[in-house]
Enzyme design. Structure first.
Site, PDB file in Angstrom:
ATOM      1  N   ASP A  37      -4.444 -25.764  37.494  1.00 20.09           N
ATOM      2  CA  ASP A  37      -3.115 -25.593  38.086  1.00 20.09           C
ATOM      3  C   ASP A  37      -2.239 -24.655  37.256  1.00 20.09           C
ATOM      4  O   ASP A  37      -1.428 -23.902  37.803  1.00 20.09           O
ATOM      5  CB  ASP A  37      -2.413 -26.951  38.223  1.00 20.09           C
ATOM      6  CG  ASP A  37      -2.918 -27.739  39.422  1.00 20.09           C
ATOM      7  OD1 ASP A  37      -3.830 -27.236  40.118  1.00 20.09           O
ATOM      8  OD2 ASP A  37      -2.418 -28.849  39.659  1.00 20.09           O
ATOM      9  N   LYS A  43     -13.045 -39.172  40.838  1.00 23.22           N
ATOM     10  CA  LYS A  43     -12.424 -40.456  40.470  1.00 23.22           C
ATOM     11  C   LYS A  43     -10.996 -40.177  40.010  1.00 23.22           C
ATOM     12  O   LYS A  43     -10.765 -39.769  38.882  1.00 23.22           O
ATOM     13  CB  LYS A  43     -13.203 -41.163  39.365  1.00 23.22           C
ATOM     14  CG  LYS A  43     -12.603 -42.515  38.978  1.00 23.22           C
ATOM     15  CD  LYS A  43     -13.376 -43.149  37.840  1.00 23.22           C
ATOM     16  CE  LYS A  43     -12.725 -44.462  37.430  1.00 23.22           C
ATOM     17  NZ  LYS A  43     -11.368 -44.277  36.866  1.00 23.22           N
ATOM     18  N   SER A  58     -12.912 -38.595  36.310  1.00 26.73           N
ATOM     19  CA  SER A  58     -11.746 -39.267  35.730  1.00 26.73           C
ATOM     20  C   SER A  58     -11.004 -38.378  34.727  1.00 26.73           C
ATOM     21  O   SER A  58     -10.439 -37.363  35.106  1.00 26.73           O
ATOM     22  CB  SER A  58     -12.194 -40.587  35.092  1.00 26.73           C
ATOM     23  OG  SER A  58     -11.097 -41.398  34.765  1.00 26.73           O
TER      24      SER A  58
END
Length: 434
Positions: free
Chosen positions: A317, A331, A306
């Protein structure tokens, strides 16, 4: 027009719609966007007839008398549990406990759990809690609590059984992949006080920050830890940092954005998409730069879930950190807690989140840039060899030998191989930067 054959069924139908809409209407952020949609809802009349009929049959024929309130609350719980493992109805006690956990203190065993095939699945044990000390692991399945089978037991009921007064025992029956047959573990409940951020110096100029879960003030604590590590480093400058998110079950979405913001000074951090306009959010970085560009290695594993995956995905990224370890939990959904009347709440999955590049982590997880599995390093003793310094009459270099930090490195190699590899990578990056 009469829609129902049974006398009680009409009453049930009248109750169903208000109950379904209460959570949305009592939350101001949801009310406006759903006011017009509520008028256009088409009721599934045949299914409502079935509901009324089942309700009446239970009232008349079940072996014990069951009050209407219990049946309706169980119906709500069943409606939510059938959606996904994370949506749930919160009674007043559950609602209070959820608020406590996000603030950092709650009673119990220190487990983050979900459901899988009707059993209770451990997402991760929280550091320094009875569950962690007992050796419970992510992906362990709990099949019994004391003598009560958990198959089909509502998640909130199982959580109630695991919570309790400190110094009381709970016996769990566990199924673990790779272990033949179930085994039992007895845990002693404790008051769980979670310090979400811990930090230390691994070696001069190399720091370590561990986030156990994302609470309301976790972002502020990470900034303080970064400031302290910089100040305590030689020349007030870190050369490398390990951010440890292993076995971090997640937590508050805003806290995850705050932590990622501490390491990047521009660009998108995370965005969410859902069916409703107000479920779509975008978090972007600000110009503050408490990390000061220090090279970062993030450690993840199967218990990284999460909010901790949001941080990992964002920095991956942005090419701001090297992700090391094993595949994360996966998740990628956002739960919104909607207050209901009488101190109750509804925890509802309302959106999926995406990394800056548009990746969904749901049921996929974060793939590490460098896979390092837990291991233990066993040194191979070198054969007896003679060096220049062992020869009689050897010339001296005229320089003082440099001190090394082999003791710390060797200790890490034996106790935490993944952290050992992370530190080694940071040292190599520091050498190249020179």
């Amino acid at each position: 027009m009469r829609l129902f054959k049974h006398p009680l069924a009409g009453t049930i139908a009248q109750l169903c719609l208000p109950l379904a809409l209460t959570g949305f209407l009592q939350n101001p952020a949801w009310a406006e966007s759903n006011a017009n949609e509520a008028e256009a809802i088409d009721l599934p009349l045949e299914e409502l007839r079935n509901f009324g009929e089942v309700f009446e049959r239970i009232k008349r024929a079940y072996v014990h008398d069951v009050d209407d309130k219990t049946l309706l609350q169980n119906a709500i719980r069943g409606m939510l549990s059938g959606l996904d493992p994370h949506s749930a109805y919160l009674d007043s006690e559950d609602f209070s406990e959820l608020q406590e956990s996000t603030q950092g203190e709650f009673g119990g065993l220190g487990l983050e759990v979900g459901t899988e095939n009707g059993f209770i699945k451990i997402i991760t044990p929280i550091d320094d809690t009875p569950a962690a000390r007992a050796g419970l692991r992510p992906h362990d399945l709990i099949i019994k609590l004391d003598d009560t089978p958990v198959k089909g037991l509502p998640l909130n009921k199982a959580i109630d059984m695991m919570r309790g007064k400190p110094n009381t025992n709970l016996r769990m029956t566990i199924v673990r992949e790779g272990v033949d047959g179930p085994f039992e573990v007895t845990l002693v409940r404790d008051l769980i006080r979670v310090t979400s951020v811990k930090h230390k110096s691994l070696e001069p100029n190399f720091g370590y920050i561990r986030i156990t879960q994302f609470q309301v003030h976790t972002g502020e604590e990470v900034v303080k830890a970064l400031t302290k590590l910089h100040q305590d480093s030689p020349n007030k400058k870190l050369k490398g940092l390990v951010l440890d998110l292993r076995n971090n079950p997640g937590g508050v979405l805003q806290a995850a954005a705050d932590v990622a913001n501490a390491f990047i000074s521009e660009g998108l951090i995370v965005y969410t998409e859902g069916r409703l306009n107000n479920a779509e959010m975008r978090f972007t970085a600000t110009e503050e730069n408490p990390a000061q560009g220090v090279p970062v290695v993030i450690l993840i594993n199967e218990g990284t879930a999460s909010a901790s995956e949001i941080v990992s995905g964002a920095l991956q990224d942005h090419r701001r950190a090297v992700i090391m370890g094993t595949q994360s939990f996966g998740k990628g959904s956002v739960q919104t807690v909607l207050p209901l009347a009488n101190d109750r709440g509804l925890k509802l999955t309302t959106a999926l989140y995406y990394t800056p590049s548009g990746r969904s982590i749901q049921a996929q997880g974060i793939t590490p840039d460098i896979e390092v599995k837990p291991a233990r390093l066993t040194p191979i003793e070198a054969k007896l060899q003679i060096k220049e310094a062992d020869l009689d009459g050897h010339l001296e270099s005229g320089q003082t030998p440099e001190s090394d930090s082999k003791s710390t490195t060797e200790s890490l190699a034996n106790t935490d191989y993944q952290l050992f590899e992370a530190l080694s990578l940071l040292k190599g990056m520091a050498i190249l930067q020179k």
